[in-house]
Enzyme design. Structure first.
Site, PDB file in Angstrom:
ATOM      1  N   PRO A   1       0.261  -1.244   0.044  1.00 43.07           N
ATOM      2  CG  PRO A   1      -0.480  -1.819   2.436  1.00 43.07           C
ATOM      3  CD  PRO A   1       0.493  -1.958   1.057  1.00 43.07           C
TER       4      PRO A   1
ATOM      5  N   GLY B   1       3.791   3.762   5.181  1.00 43.58           N
ATOM      6  CA  GLY B   1       5.011   3.201   5.804  1.00 43.58           C
ATOM      7  C   GLY B   1       5.572   1.787   5.728  1.00 43.58           C
TER       8      GLY B   1
ATOM      9  N   GLY C   1       6.915   0.862   2.863  1.00 40.47           N
ATOM     10  CA  GLY C   1       8.440   1.337   1.566  1.00 40.47           C
ATOM     11  C   GLY C   1       7.891   0.775   0.678  1.00 40.47           C
ATOM     12  CB  SER C   2       4.683   1.225  -1.166  1.00 40.78           C
ATOM     13  OG  SER C   2       5.132   2.081  -2.604  1.00 40.78           O
ATOM     14  CB  SER C   3       8.466   5.352  -2.764  1.00 41.36           C
ATOM     15  OG  SER C   3       9.342   6.078  -1.258  1.00 41.36           O
ATOM     16  CB  ALA C   4      12.315   1.645  -1.028  1.00 41.85           C
ATOM     17  CB  ALA C   5       9.689  -2.080  -2.380  1.00 48.35           C
TER      18      ALA C   5
ATOM     19  CG  ASP D   1      11.685   2.251   3.779  1.00 44.38           C
ATOM     20  OD1 ASP D   1      12.691   2.362   5.434  1.00 44.38           O
ATOM     21  OD2 ASP D   1      10.747   3.087   3.512  1.00 44.38           O
TER      22      ASP D   1
END
Ligand code: MEV
Length: 320
Positions: free
Chosen positions: A100, A104, A106-110, A151
């Site tokens: 989601p 929090g 870590g979506s952007s880093a993944a 992240d």
């Protein structure tokens, strides 16, 4: 160049203990989870470089149109890999994520890690994991201004990592065979910047009171690492409960988060706590692998988004 299409995926993360206390030098522990972001990259016959995100509902031809703010970090990654490879043709970069956004986790880093790894493979750039992690960090700086780097590190390498400003990153051995992690959304948007500055200002007003709380959180994180290695679910739950109490003491809990934590505990979780900045966002509970469904069902009665996750040993992977 032989391959015309590559898929890479990378995991999201959850902070298990130590959030906020990490800002003033204490250790925090984060784990990669079994929710992943995918980057599907392919070469094109024209010269367009197109990035699209299914979740965000955005599509940009980044070498021909103004780049939308949401895609700026990815555009940085794509342009960098194009430069490093010397490739001059067109590209299609599609992002799909189970993590989601703005949660929090870590979506952007993944997404960045998966994108760097996929383009590295497609364009034969020859980067190792360290380089992938570093380039994803550059994208994180665009998103979060001053990220700790936890992240992109956890998303690249997977597993469990202890991080502190003093000692950097350290891999933590773990045995997660006896438990599941359950994440439940409070439905309240979180604002990490505001929560961090509120906590720092409380510290400045009461340093002598907060200092021992911070020290205690640091000792707790080290004890938590030992319990993770043993797979000691009882100790892990107790330590998460204590950590939640410390987070409440520094002012980042609220009624909804407390309700989620208590409903998780009373329906069988061994422990439950806020994860991340607090004030909203998610809680994380730990429950026995044989009886976690009851915790999930109870949390669903007061949360619209309940996610069951395992710790993921796998970091970034080429799937194709
Ligand atoms: C937010 O996910 C974690 C905090 O500790 C802030 C930070 O470490 O930058 C609250």
């Amino acid at each position: 160049m032989s391959k015309r299409r590559v898929i890479a995926s990378a995991p999201g993360k959850v902070i298990l203990v130590g959030e906020h206390f990490v800002v003033r030098g204490e250790p925090a522990i984060a784990a990669a989870i079994t929710l992943r972001a995918r980057a599907i990259v392919s070469t094109r016959n024209d010269n367009d470089i197109i990035i699209s995100s299914e979740d965000l509902g955005i599509k940009n031809v980044i070498n021909k149109e103004p780049i939308s703010d949401e895609l700026r970090p990815l555009a940085h990654v794509v342009n960098k890999l194009v430069r490093l490879s010397g490739y001059t043709g067109g590209l299609e970069v599609k992002i799909k994520s189970e993590i989601p956004p703005a949660s929090g986790m870590g979506s952007s880093a993944a997404v960045s890690v998966a994108c760097v790894a996929a383009l590295n493979e497609l364009l034969d750039v020859g980067l190792g994991l360290n380089d992938i992690c570093k380039i994803a960090y550059e994208a994180e700086v665009i998103v979060h201004k001053k990220p700790s780097g936890i992240d992109n590190t956890i998303s690249t390498y997977g597993g469990v990592i202890m991080f502190s400003k003093r000692s950097g990153f350290k891999r933590i051995p773990f045995d997660s065979s006896s438990f599941k992690l359950i994440l439940a959304d409070s439905g309240i948007p979180r604002n990490t910047g505001v929560m961090v500055s509120n906590v720092l200002s409380l510290y400045e007003r009461y340093p002598e009171i907060l200092q021992p709380i911070y020290r205690s959180a640091g000792i707790l994180a080290n004890e938590f690492a030992r319990a993770l290695e043993r797979g000691d679910i009882v100790a892990l739950g107790e330590l998460m409960n204590i950590n939640h109490g410390l987070l409440s003491a520094i002012g980042v809990s609220n009624k909804k988060l407390e309700e989620l934590v208590y409903i998780a505990r009373t329906s069988g979780a061994k422990g439950a706590k806020i994860t991340g900045a607090g004030g909203g966002g998610f809680i994380v509970a730990i429950a026995d692998v044989d009886s976690y469904e009851q915790v999930v069902n109870s949390l669903k009665s007061i949360s619209n988004r309940v996610i069951v996750a395992d710790i993921s040993k796998e970091g970034v992977l080429i799937e194709d």
